[in-house]
Design an enzyme around this catalytic site. Structure first.
Site, PDB file in Angstrom:
ATOM      1  N   TYR A 167     -11.915  -7.925  -1.786  1.00  0.00           N
ATOM      2  CA  TYR A 167     -11.989  -8.869  -0.677  1.00  0.00           C
ATOM      3  C   TYR A 167     -12.770  -8.250   0.490  1.00  0.00           C
ATOM      4  O   TYR A 167     -12.322  -7.272   1.090  1.00  0.00           O
ATOM      5  CB  TYR A 167     -10.601  -9.293  -0.203  1.00  0.00           C
ATOM      6  CG  TYR A 167      -9.723  -9.930  -1.275  1.00  0.00           C
ATOM      7  CD1 TYR A 167     -10.267 -10.430  -2.456  1.00  0.00           C
ATOM      8  CD2 TYR A 167      -8.358 -10.023  -1.100  1.00  0.00           C
ATOM      9  CE1 TYR A 167      -9.462 -11.007  -3.423  1.00  0.00           C
ATOM     10  CE2 TYR A 167      -7.548 -10.608  -2.066  1.00  0.00           C
ATOM     11  CZ  TYR A 167      -8.106 -11.091  -3.227  1.00  0.00           C
ATOM     12  OH  TYR A 167      -7.301 -11.661  -4.187  1.00  0.00           O
ATOM     13  N   HIS A 182      -7.530  -6.310 -11.385  1.00  0.00           N
ATOM     14  CA  HIS A 182      -7.927  -7.622 -10.865  1.00  0.00           C
ATOM     15  C   HIS A 182      -8.270  -8.621 -11.971  1.00  0.00           C
ATOM     16  O   HIS A 182      -7.959  -9.804 -11.875  1.00  0.00           O
ATOM     17  CB  HIS A 182      -9.098  -7.462  -9.897  1.00  0.00           C
ATOM     18  CG  HIS A 182      -9.123  -8.493  -8.813  1.00  0.00           C
ATOM     19  ND1 HIS A 182      -9.592  -8.239  -7.552  1.00  0.00           N
ATOM     20  CD2 HIS A 182      -8.738  -9.785  -8.793  1.00  0.00           C
ATOM     21  CE1 HIS A 182      -9.494  -9.339  -6.810  1.00  0.00           C
ATOM     22  NE2 HIS A 182      -8.977 -10.283  -7.549  1.00  0.00           N
TER      23      HIS A 182
END
Length: 282
Positions: free
Chosen positions: A58, A116
């Site tokens: 992010y 992830h």
């Protein structure tokens, strides 16, 4: 509202967390937004949404820095979740990535560290690194994200794969494919599922039936969409907002008491899956 306590969910290692937490996707991308983002996260903490989910992906670590600022002086209140990129998820790369996340977060431990999504590195290598990080106290537990049922079954065949603490997936009213087999599989094994993008980045909020039901409860469509997920056994919901007022609105979703009739109306408007679908991702 805020009269009702946030329900809690227990991870396999015994850690108990609120079923309603906070996401941080898209945070840390603009310095002009940093103050609002930090304030929103702190407001969420004040309201009991003490699970914060982030990732090295992010804003290339920018979101982790925002989280680090938000939890400064409050680390003991927070259950911290972050994630490693799949291309960093070799044995050595996972450890290095975790060190980078710890530095950006300004802490000495991550409570739950996730892969992830699947990449080219063998799961056995990633799990070995996770287990090493756990043994050293740098993470409390580890899990995965964007794993379908077949991926979870493969993970269970890897040494120590049974130690997986969660699977974080795309799940909301308009993305219910996980309900066919993945969610039941995880529920049977008491592996909590974390639902990301629980309001589909706002896209579901214009649906007429969702609006109608929200009005009937003097609630917002977003609150009803969150309540839908909070009704599910073993599901943790992580909406993202950069608004303190919206964080408070999200918190109030736990107080909604929706009738079976209205749940049925939502099922008709957003049908559950009738067959297996490939796992969806954003």
């Amino acid at each position: 509202m805020q009269g009702d306590a946030i329900p809690t969910i227990r991870f396999p290692n015994g850690a108990e967390v609120p079923a309603l937490g906070q996401g941080t996707w898209n945070m840390g991308e603009r310095s002009s937004e940093a103050k609002r983002e930090i304030e929103s996260l702190r407001t969420g903490l004040d309201l009991g949404m003490t699970l914060i989910d982030t990732a090295e992906m992010y804003a290339d670590g920018g979101a982790e820095k925002i989280v680090g600022e938000a939890i400064r002086g409050r680390r003991e209140e927070v259950f911290l979740v972050s994630k490693v990129y799949p291309w960093n998820a070799s044995r050595r790369g996972t450890i290095d990535a975790c060190e980078g996340s710890l530095s950006r977060l300004g802490t000495d431990r991550i409570d739950l560290y996730l892969l992830h999504w699947r990449g080219d590195h063998p799961l056995s290598e990633t799990v070995e690194a996770f287990e090493g990080l756990k043994a050293s106290g740098k993470i409390g537990a580890w899990g995965v994200s964007n794993f379908d049922k077949s991926d979870m079954e493969e993970l269970f065949d890897v040494p120590h794969g049974h130690n997986v603490a969660t699977n974080q997936v795309l799940y909301n009213l308009s993305r219910r494919g996980v309900e066919y087999d993945l969610l039941p599989w995880c529920q049977e094994r008491q592996i909590p599922v974390m639902a990301y993008s629980p309001i589909e980045q706002g896209r579901v909020l214009h649906h007429p039936e969702l609006i109608r039901i929200a009005k009937a409860y003097q609630a917002t469509p977003a609150q009803v969409a969150l309540a839908f997920l909070l009704e599910r056994e073993g599901v943790i919901v992580i909406p993202k907002t950069s608004s303190a007022a919206r964080a408070a609105e999200n918190r109030d979703a736990v107080s909604l008491d929706i009738t079976d009739e209205d749940w049925a109306a939502l099922d008709a408007a957003f049908p559950p899956p009738a067959r297996k679908k490939p796992l969806e991702m954003l």
